[in-house]
Design a protein around this motif. Structure first.
Motif, PDB file in Angstrom:
ATOM      1  N   ALA A   1     -13.539 -59.992 -37.523  1.00 56.64           N
ATOM      2  CA  ALA A   1     -14.762 -60.572 -38.096  1.00 56.64           C
ATOM      3  C   ALA A   1     -14.456 -61.261 -39.428  1.00 56.64           C
ATOM      4  N   THR A   2     -13.491 -62.157 -39.399  1.00 53.25           N
ATOM      5  CA  THR A   2     -13.115 -62.910 -40.605  1.00 53.25           C
ATOM      6  C   THR A   2     -12.941 -64.383 -40.234  1.00 53.25           C
ATOM      7  N   TRP A   3     -13.007 -65.234 -41.248  1.00 55.73           N
ATOM      8  CA  TRP A   3     -12.690 -66.651 -41.068  1.00 55.73           C
ATOM      9  C   TRP A   3     -11.240 -66.848 -41.502  1.00 55.73           C
ATOM     10  N   ASP A   4     -10.386 -67.275 -40.567  1.00 57.47           N
ATOM     11  CA  ASP A   4      -8.949 -67.415 -40.850  1.00 57.47           C
ATOM     12  C   ASP A   4      -8.576 -68.898 -40.848  1.00 57.47           C
ATOM     13  N   CYS A   5      -7.690 -69.277 -41.751  1.00 54.52           N
ATOM     14  CA  CYS A   5      -7.273 -70.679 -41.800  1.00 54.52           C
ATOM     15  C   CYS A   5      -5.949 -70.863 -41.046  1.00 54.52           C
ATOM     16  N   PRO A   6      -5.936 -71.721 -40.024  1.00 60.72           N
ATOM     17  CA  PRO A   6      -4.729 -71.881 -39.213  1.00 60.72           C
ATOM     18  C   PRO A   6      -3.601 -72.603 -39.950  1.00 60.72           C
ATOM     19  N   CYS A   7      -3.902 -73.271 -41.068  1.00 59.95           N
ATOM     20  CA  CYS A   7      -2.854 -74.084 -41.708  1.00 59.95           C
ATOM     21  C   CYS A   7      -1.854 -73.235 -42.477  1.00 59.95           C
ATOM     22  N   HIS A   8      -2.327 -72.383 -43.400  1.00 60.56           N
ATOM     23  CA  HIS A   8      -1.376 -71.582 -44.186  1.00 60.56           C
ATOM     24  C   HIS A   8      -1.786 -70.120 -44.266  1.00 60.56           C
ATOM     25  N   GLY A   9      -2.773 -69.720 -43.449  1.00 52.34           N
ATOM     26  CA  GLY A   9      -3.050 -68.291 -43.288  1.00 52.34           C
ATOM     27  C   GLY A   9      -4.051 -67.667 -44.244  1.00 52.34           C
ATOM     28  N   SER A  10      -4.774 -68.463 -45.054  1.00 55.50           N
ATOM     29  CA  SER A  10      -5.803 -67.835 -45.898  1.00 55.50           C
ATOM     30  C   SER A  10      -6.859 -67.182 -45.010  1.00 55.50           C
ATOM     31  N   ARG A  11      -7.449 -66.100 -45.519  1.00 53.23           N
ATOM     32  CA  ARG A  11      -8.479 -65.411 -44.740  1.00 53.23           C
ATOM     33  C   ARG A  11      -9.674 -65.116 -45.641  1.00 53.23           C
ATOM     34  N   PHE A  12     -10.872 -65.231 -45.038  1.00 50.76           N
ATOM     35  CA  PHE A  12     -12.113 -65.074 -45.805  1.00 50.76           C
ATOM     36  C   PHE A  12     -13.055 -64.140 -45.055  1.00 50.76           C
ATOM     37  N   ASN A  13     -13.818 -63.369 -45.824  1.00 49.32           N
ATOM     38  CA  ASN A  13     -14.863 -62.543 -45.252  1.00 49.32           C
ATOM     39  C   ASN A  13     -16.007 -63.457 -44.770  1.00 49.32           C
ATOM     40  N   TYR A  14     -16.924 -62.915 -43.958  1.00 51.45           N
ATOM     41  CA  TYR A  14     -18.007 -63.777 -43.458  1.00 51.45           C
ATOM     42  C   TYR A  14     -18.921 -64.247 -44.589  1.00 51.45           C
ATOM     43  N   ASP A  15     -18.881 -63.554 -45.747  1.00 49.47           N
ATOM     44  CA  ASP A  15     -19.668 -64.017 -46.895  1.00 49.47           C
ATOM     45  C   ASP A  15     -18.893 -65.034 -47.729  1.00 49.47           C
ATOM     46  N   GLY A  16     -17.692 -65.402 -47.278  1.00 46.16           N
ATOM     47  CA  GLY A  16     -16.901 -66.434 -47.950  1.00 46.16           C
ATOM     48  C   GLY A  16     -15.879 -65.902 -48.935  1.00 46.16           C
ATOM     49  N   SER A  17     -15.951 -64.617 -49.309  1.00 39.59           N
ATOM     50  CA  SER A  17     -15.005 -64.101 -50.310  1.00 39.59           C
ATOM     51  C   SER A  17     -13.586 -64.078 -49.741  1.00 39.59           C
ATOM     52  N   VAL A  18     -12.615 -64.257 -50.645  1.00 37.68           N
ATOM     53  CA  VAL A  18     -11.215 -64.331 -50.213  1.00 37.68           C
ATOM     54  C   VAL A  18     -10.704 -62.936 -49.858  1.00 37.68           C
ATOM     55  N   ILE A  19     -10.096 -62.815 -48.678  1.00 43.11           N
ATOM     56  CA  ILE A  19      -9.409 -61.571 -48.297  1.00 43.11           C
ATOM     57  C   ILE A  19      -7.931 -61.733 -48.578  1.00 43.11           C
ATOM     58  N   GLN A  20      -7.427 -62.903 -48.267  1.00 41.31           N
ATOM     59  CA  GLN A  20      -5.983 -63.115 -48.322  1.00 41.31           C
ATOM     60  C   GLN A  20      -5.704 -64.568 -48.672  1.00 41.31           C
ATOM     61  N   GLY A  21      -4.696 -64.812 -49.545  1.00 39.21           N
ATOM     62  CA  GLY A  21      -4.332 -66.162 -49.966  1.00 39.21           C
ATOM     63  C   GLY A  21      -3.467 -66.854 -48.936  1.00 39.21           C
ATOM     64  N   PRO A  22      -3.024 -68.076 -49.260  1.00 38.02           N
ATOM     65  CA  PRO A  22      -2.890 -68.639 -50.599  1.00 38.02           C
ATOM     66  C   PRO A  22      -4.178 -69.075 -51.296  1.00 38.02           C
TER      67      PRO A  22
END
Ligand SMILES: Cc1cc2nc3c(=O)[nH]c(=O)nc-3n(C[C@H](O)[C@H](O)[C@H](O)COP(=O)(O)OP(=O)(O)OC[C@H]3O[C@@H](n4cnc5c(N)ncnc54)[C@H](O)[C@@H]3O)c2cc1C
Ligand code: FES
Length: 307
Positions: A273-294
């Motif tokens: 249940a997260t928004w993950d970025c396929p380009c460099h792996g950033s991950r965000f909670n459904y409220d938009g907060s950062v879980i994981q960088g870059p």
């Protein structure tokens, strides 16, 4: 957690965090992938997710095993302080954002385990990601050729327990001004793009493909009204692309679908249940907060226009 947002190199270095500033003679970015753009590590590595489960089984498990064929599977026993031993099963690695239904990956691991062991329950399951270097060797050392006080350790290839020890040895020697015979092998300043041109090209093309398909697919995004509890999709709100998720209580959460790192579109990870970025792996909670960088900045909230 105190999140580091930026580092200004100097004597001393100034680390900007979300709770104030820190000073340090030397700074090591051991944040899985560095959140600074220096060194080009986002082109020299690619993020890969993996899955693991802790199972109760009626079999005696001894030793650790890793198969050689695909798909990768690893198994090992995990004794607890309470006298119980879990069977840990890992595998199902894939590029971040590539799998439309990550829950299937847990199902695949579980069914593989049930075919081989007498599984009485699935007690825990989790997934995580690590960065794969284009030339299969981690990057350890100064963050770039100009760096004097900022170091990096990244691209551990899912072998972080070993490579973190290598990194600790090399980086402590560098900071203390000692020679380290392994630095030439792992040197973060090497030109991995030049040394592995095919892998680098493929990595670059894949990032470009993810960027382009993300932008194209969101052109056809539908309205969020059809979303059922627990579902998520990319929608258009007032001309902006939004990542929409309806929580189990029925509340709709909408945030910008554009990753705050370098602008790729995020993808929904069903199992976490997260928004993950396929380009460099950033991950965000459904409220938009950062879980994981870059990425270090949250996805902006997207409000519905007044009707
Ligand atoms: C399912 C799975 C199984 C694995 N099994 C093995 C194994 O058997 N053996 C093995 O050797 N390796 C294994 N690995 C790989 C290993 O876990 C990783 O290689 C290792 O954890 C990576 O270490 P790291 O220090 O780079 O990143 P991490 O362990 O992710 O540590 C990075 C830390 O930095 C923090 N951070 C990130 N950004 C910021 C910021 N901006 N500010 C402040 N803090 C920040 C994070 O919160 C985190 O605590 C496995 C990985 C997976 C996914
Ligand atoms: S992580 Fe780099 S664009 Fe999203």
């Amino acid at each position: 957690m105190t999140r580091a947002l930026d580092v200004e190199e100097g004597t001393p270095c100034i680390v900007k965090t979300d709770r104030g500033y820190l000073q340090a003679d030397n700074v090591i970015l051991a944040t899985q992938t560095p959140f600074l753009g220096r060194g080009g590590f986002h082109s020299k590595t690619k993020p890969s997710r993996s899955y693991a489960m802790a199972l109760s089984v009626e079999d005696q498990i001894e030793g650790m095993y890793l198969n050689v064929e695909a798909p990768t599977r690893s198994i090992r026993p995990h004794p607890t302080d309470e006298g119980k031993t879990y069977l840990l099963v890992g595998g199902e690695g894939h590029a971040v954002g590539e799998e439309p239904d990550t829950s299937r990956r847990y199902a695949a691991l579980e069914s593989w385990a049930r075919e081989r062991f007498r599984v009485s329950s699935v007690d825990y399951q989790w997934s995580a990601q690590d960065y794969m270097p284009v030339d299969n060797v981690p990057f350890i050392g100064p963050i770039d050729t100009k760096a004097r006080y900022i170091y990096v350790a990244t691209g551990f290839l899912k072998w972080g327990m070993t490579h973190s020890m290598v990194a600790a040895t090399i980086l402590s020697d560098l900071i203390a001004g000692r020679r380290n015979e392994w630095l030439p092998v792992f040197d973060s300043r090497r030109d991995a793009l030049l040394e592995s041109p095919v892998e680098s090209l493929l990595n670059g093309l894949e990032t470009a493909r993810q960027f382009a398909t993300g932008k194209a697919s969101s052109l056809f995004a539908g309205p969020p009204d059809d979303l059922r509890p627990g579902e998520a999709t990319i929608v258009h709100v007032d001309g902006k692309k939004a990542a929409a998720y309806r929580d189990e209580a029925g509340k709709l959460h909408q945030v910008s679908a554009t990753c705050t790192h370098l602008g790729c579109d995020v993808k929904w990870n069903t199992a976490e249940a997260t928004w993950d970025c396929p380009c460099h792996g950033s991950r965000f909670n459904y409220d938009g907060s950062v879980i994981q960088g870059p990425a270090v900045d949250a996805l902006d909230a997207v409000e519905e226009p007044p009707s």
